[in-house]
Design a protein around this motif. Structure first.
Motif, PDB file in Angstrom:
ATOM      1  N   LYS A 160      -7.813  20.299  -8.149  1.00 14.81           N
ATOM      2  CA  LYS A 160      -6.869  19.264  -8.549  1.00 14.81           C
ATOM      3  C   LYS A 160      -7.153  18.006  -7.736  1.00 14.81           C
ATOM      4  CE  LYS A 160      -3.357  22.710  -9.632  1.00 14.81           C
ATOM      5  NZ  LYS A 160      -2.017  23.246  -9.304  1.00 14.81           N
ATOM      6  N   LYS A 161      -7.050  16.842  -8.375  1.00 14.40           N
ATOM      7  CA  LYS A 161      -7.436  15.602  -7.708  1.00 14.40           C
ATOM      8  C   LYS A 161      -6.261  14.631  -7.576  1.00 14.40           C
ATOM      9  CE  LYS A 161      -9.784  12.197  -9.644  1.00 14.40           C
ATOM     10  NZ  LYS A 161     -10.874  11.413 -10.276  1.00 14.40           N
ATOM     11  N   ILE A 162      -6.141  14.057  -6.378  1.00 14.77           N
ATOM     12  CA  ILE A 162      -5.166  13.002  -6.097  1.00 14.77           C
ATOM     13  C   ILE A 162      -5.922  11.690  -5.998  1.00 14.77           C
ATOM     14  CG2 ILE A 162      -3.446  12.136  -4.468  1.00 14.77           C
ATOM     15  CD1 ILE A 162      -3.418  15.034  -3.278  1.00 14.77           C
ATOM     16  N   GLU A 163      -5.440  10.681  -6.717  1.00 13.13           N
ATOM     17  CA  GLU A 163      -5.946   9.328  -6.533  1.00 13.13           C
ATOM     18  C   GLU A 163      -5.002   8.637  -5.547  1.00 13.13           C
ATOM     19  OE1 GLU A 163      -7.407   7.192 -10.234  1.00 13.13           O
ATOM     20  OE2 GLU A 163      -6.321   8.895 -11.095  1.00 13.13           O
ATOM     21  N   PHE A 164      -5.541   8.187  -4.446  1.00 16.51           N
ATOM     22  CA  PHE A 164      -4.756   7.620  -3.347  1.00 16.51           C
ATOM     23  C   PHE A 164      -5.003   6.115  -3.297  1.00 16.51           C
ATOM     24  CE2 PHE A 164      -4.457   7.749   1.633  1.00 16.51           C
ATOM     25  CZ  PHE A 164      -3.256   7.043   1.581  1.00 16.51           C
ATOM     26  N   TYR A 165      -4.049   5.350  -3.850  1.00 19.91           N
ATOM     27  CA  TYR A 165      -4.128   3.895  -3.841  1.00 19.91           C
ATOM     28  C   TYR A 165      -3.351   3.367  -2.636  1.00 19.91           C
ATOM     29  CZ  TYR A 165      -6.098   3.876  -8.546  1.00 19.91           C
ATOM     30  OH  TYR A 165      -6.921   4.054  -9.633  1.00 19.91           O
ATOM     31  N   PHE A 166      -4.016   2.538  -1.845  1.00 24.23           N
ATOM     32  CA  PHE A 166      -3.375   2.056  -0.626  1.00 24.23           C
ATOM     33  C   PHE A 166      -4.048   0.780  -0.151  1.00 24.23           C
ATOM     34  CE2 PHE A 166      -7.020   4.464   0.648  1.00 24.23           C
ATOM     35  CZ  PHE A 166      -7.499   3.837   1.791  1.00 24.23           C
ATOM     36  N   THR A 167      -3.373   0.099   0.762  1.00 24.21           N
ATOM     37  CA  THR A 167      -3.983  -1.015   1.458  1.00 24.21           C
ATOM     38  C   THR A 167      -4.102  -0.680   2.936  1.00 24.21           C
ATOM     39  OG1 THR A 167      -3.740  -3.323   2.134  1.00 24.21           O
ATOM     40  CG2 THR A 167      -1.712  -2.136   1.652  1.00 24.21           C
ATOM     41  N   VAL A 168      -5.158  -1.162   3.543  1.00 20.90           N
ATOM     42  CA  VAL A 168      -5.425  -0.871   4.955  1.00 20.90           C
ATOM     43  C   VAL A 168      -4.471  -1.597   5.898  1.00 20.90           C
ATOM     44  CG1 VAL A 168      -7.852  -0.290   4.625  1.00 20.90           C
ATOM     45  CG2 VAL A 168      -7.198  -2.696   4.980  1.00 20.90           C
ATOM     46  N   ILE A 169      -3.590  -2.435   5.361  1.00 19.95           N
ATOM     47  CA  ILE A 169      -2.635  -3.153   6.218  1.00 19.95           C
ATOM     48  C   ILE A 169      -1.199  -2.673   6.017  1.00 19.95           C
ATOM     49  CG2 ILE A 169      -4.079  -5.209   6.489  1.00 19.95           C
ATOM     50  CD1 ILE A 169      -2.336  -6.573   4.329  1.00 19.95           C
ATOM     51  N   SER A 170      -1.031  -1.535   5.371  1.00 20.94           N
ATOM     52  CA  SER A 170       0.310  -1.044   5.040  1.00 20.94           C
ATOM     53  C   SER A 170       0.901  -0.152   6.133  1.00 20.94           C
ATOM     54  CB  SER A 170       0.267  -0.243   3.733  1.00 20.94           C
ATOM     55  OG  SER A 170       1.446   0.508   3.550  1.00 20.94           O
ATOM     56  N   SER A 171       2.074  -0.549   6.604  1.00 15.93           N
ATOM     57  CA  SER A 171       2.784   0.239   7.620  1.00 15.93           C
ATOM     58  C   SER A 171       3.183   1.617   7.094  1.00 15.93           C
ATOM     59  CB  SER A 171       4.039  -0.513   8.079  1.00 15.93           C
ATOM     60  OG  SER A 171       4.838  -0.863   6.956  1.00 15.93           O
TER      61      SER A 171
END
Length: 196
Positions: A3-14
């Protein structure tokens, strides 16, 4: 098939910083694979009509500060609520993560180290020397990865992540897509795990 999770994020997010160790726990516990999708959060905010945290009303900023402290304490994590280098440019650090993933390297420790650099160590992740130091601590060849991080193909992948995030309904960080369902926020990880 995993099963796959797509992890959307920004490197500056607290909140992504606070979520990352638990994301790793979920992956280890469930055996799911994870695809890291660093994105340009400022462009995502524009596309979704979201006001960036730094431009929100004081009452929202005050609550966010209190909430970050509360979440950090709950999970035994240190946090600097007023980091010196925030918000920093996202491109180079995001490119580093994408390049590492493309090379088949372990990306979770690198991602956590970059987030920690912003939110607990007052380091500038837009600075090449800082990123070289982080990569070295993670056992990676930072020089090679940095060369790739600035390449047209890697920066195009960063742009594509951002575009796909908006197309898939992402409006904040961290966001997870599993089985075409969106989960937003560090406080929705239990729901993500249950879905997996």
């Amino acid at each position: 098939m995993r099963k796959k999770i797509e992890f959307y994020f920004t490197v500056i997010s607290s909140y992504t910083y606070l979520a990352a160790p638990r994301v790793e726990e979920i992956v280890n516990k469930t055996g799911a694979s994870i695809e890291f999708k660093p994105m340009d959060i400022m462009k995502v905010f524009v596309a979704s009509g979201t006001t960036p945290p730094a431009k929100q009303p004081d009452i929202r900023k005050a609550y966010r500060t209190a909430d970050l402290a509360r979440v950090a304490k709950m999970h035994g994590m240190s946090i600097n609520l007023k980091p010196v280098f925030w918000p920093a440019s996202q491109n180079l650090a995001s490119g580093l993560i994408i390049a590492a993933q493309d090379a088949g390297l372990e990306v979770m420790p690198l991602t956590q180290a970059i987030l920690k650099a912003v939110w607990a160590e007052d380091k500038n992740i837009a600075d090449e020397e800082t990123l070289l130091e982080i990569a070295k601590l993670c056992g990676l060849n930072g020089r090679d990865l940095l060369t790739q991080a600035t390449s047209k193909s890697i920066q195009s992948a960063f742009d594509e992540n951002t575009l796909q995030a908006s197309k898939k309904g992402v409006f904040g960080s961290p966001s997870f897509i599993f089985d075409e369902e969106l989960f937003w926020g560090q406080d929705r990880l239990d729901y993500l795990e249950a879905a997996i």
